[in-house]
Design an enzyme around this catalytic site. Structure first.
Site, PDB file in Angstrom:
ATOM      1  N   SER A   1       2.594   0.669   7.004  1.00  0.00           N
ATOM      2  CA  SER A   1       2.494   1.839   6.129  1.00  0.00           C
ATOM      3  C   SER A   1       1.449   2.773   6.701  1.00  0.00           C
ATOM      4  CB  SER A   1       2.095   1.411   4.709  1.00  0.00           C
ATOM      5  OG  SER A   1       1.712   2.520   3.920  1.00  0.00           O
TER       6      SER A   1
ATOM      7  N   TYR B   1      -3.909  -3.195  -1.079  1.00  0.00           N
ATOM      8  CA  TYR B   1      -2.649  -2.836  -0.414  1.00  0.00           C
ATOM      9  C   TYR B   1      -2.923  -2.307   0.995  1.00  0.00           C
ATOM     10  CZ  TYR B   1       1.756  -0.407   0.548  1.00  0.00           C
ATOM     11  OH  TYR B   1       2.928   0.040   1.119  1.00  0.00           O
TER      12      TYR B   1
END
Length: 379
Positions: free
Chosen positions: A220, A233
């Site tokens: 990501s 995250y």
């Protein structure tokens, strides 16, 4: 679900469109070189270059940039692929993907299936789409090495040995460091980072032995930018990116498997249920991506059979530079982004994480009592 081939992306006219035009024109040596030659070796062009020396010098500068970009691309591709070629027979390849029941992974599965490629889906959730005959679904808790090992035996006997591994499954809790429980944080890392190890440890040896195959790591842009309410995250995605880098190096230096390709995907905010409520504060530079857009980028690279880093949207290529920016800029940017997750209400893959781990620990205790080899997997 055909591939999108329009000039404008699904997201509309955004920064990526401008970058695409620049790459195809002023940074394209195939276009700029003929212009320079015309200006240098034709009478009309020579006269023009004398009358417009600034424009002429800019053409030479842009041509130089374009050539430098092309040369850099050539050497990067060579190094990433160890200067060796390989061929993929997609009638025989088997793609395994985690988290392929829906979202980005679900679109990846469908795109591959439409090509007639065999796909094995590992997910704790049921499929959210109608699967074709080439799609094989196995319900599996990928946070458990024992369950992965058990289901791997069934995959090899029922489908065959996977040659392409896509570590796609991901979760996000969306809480601050102090608000997140120990098991919230553990679950984030178990799925987003540790599962990559367990999947690869189970299936990579066959790829190494054949010196053929591919491992795709879906990370990501969060692996470069950490903001409030996403610390666990972002940390897990940074770990996934480091995993990819290390795996790439080990395949070349430790396992003597130069033809096993590695791909890492750094995608921006994508409109999946996982990120419902995420506030996108840069819609033009960093547009909210459709799941199909990211899926097509992944599938397109897999079908090329080459190692690569896939970054979408294109402007996200600038984000790694943040690490080298002065703190007065990078720190302010992270603090400014506190609003991004204020209204977050994303879908929970596991609604009760505490119960999930209690059940997991209870089952592991039973496994120890009867021998790990007797553990079961739902398929």
């Amino acid at each position: 679900m055909p591939m999108h081939n329009g000039f404008l992306p699904r997201e509309g006219f955004k920064s990526d469109t401008v970058l695409k035009i620049i790459r195809g024109t002023v940074l394209n040596p195939k276009l700029m070189l003929p212009l320079l030659l015309l200006a240098k070796y034709t009478k009309r062009g020579h006269d023009w270059s004398i009358l417009h020396p600034t424009a002429y010098s800019r053409i030479k500068f842009l041509l130089g940039l374009g050539i430098l970009k092309a040369v850099n691309r050539y050497f990067s591709q060579g190094v990433l692929n160890n200067w060796v070629d390989d061929k993929y027979d997609w009638a025989k390849e088997i793609v395994l993907i985690t988290g392929g029941a829906g979202g980005i992974g679900g679109h990846v599965v469908q795109l591959l299936a439409e090509q007639g490629i065999k796909v094995v889906v590992l997910d704790i959730q049921p499929l959210t789409f109608k699967a074709g005959p080439t799609v094989h679904y196995f319900k599996c808790d990928i946070t458990s090495p024992q369950k992965i090992a058990a289901v791997a035996q069934q995959i090899r006997s029922q489908v065959g040995s996977p040659t392409v591994i896509i570590n796609n499954a991901g979760v996000v809790v969306g809480r601050t460091i102090l608000d997140a429980s120990e098991r919230d944080i553990r679950f984030t890392f178990d799925v987003n980072a540790f599962a990559h190890y367990w999947i690869v440890k189970e299936f990579l040896p066959a790829l190494i032995k054949a010196n053929h195959g591919m491992v795709v790591t879906v990370a990501s842009v969060a692996s470069w930018v950490t903001v409030p309410n996403m610390v666990d995250y972002a940390s897990s995605k940074a770990a996934a990116l480091a995993f990819h880098d290390g795996l790439t190096a080990e395949l070349k230096t430790k396992y003597n498997a130069p033809k096993v390709r590695t791909v890492v995907v750094n995608q921006g905010y994508t409109k999946t249920p996982l990120f419902t409520g995420y506030k996108n504060d840069s819609p033009w530079m960093m547009p909210a991506l459709e799941p199909e857009t990211v899926a097509e980028a992944i599938v397109g690279q897999v079908l090329k059979g080459k190692s690569e880093q896939v970054i979408v949207p294109g402007f996200a290529n600038t984000l790694p530079l943040l690490a080298g920016m002065p703190h007065w800029y990078s720190g302010r940017l992270r603090s400014k982004n506190v609003k991004i997750m204020e209204d977050f209400r994303g879908r929970k893959v596991v609604k009760d994480v505490e119960k999930f781990y209690e059940d997991k620990e209870r089952e592991e205790g039973k496994d120890k009592g009867r021998g790990v080899g007797e553990s079961t997997v739902l398929v």
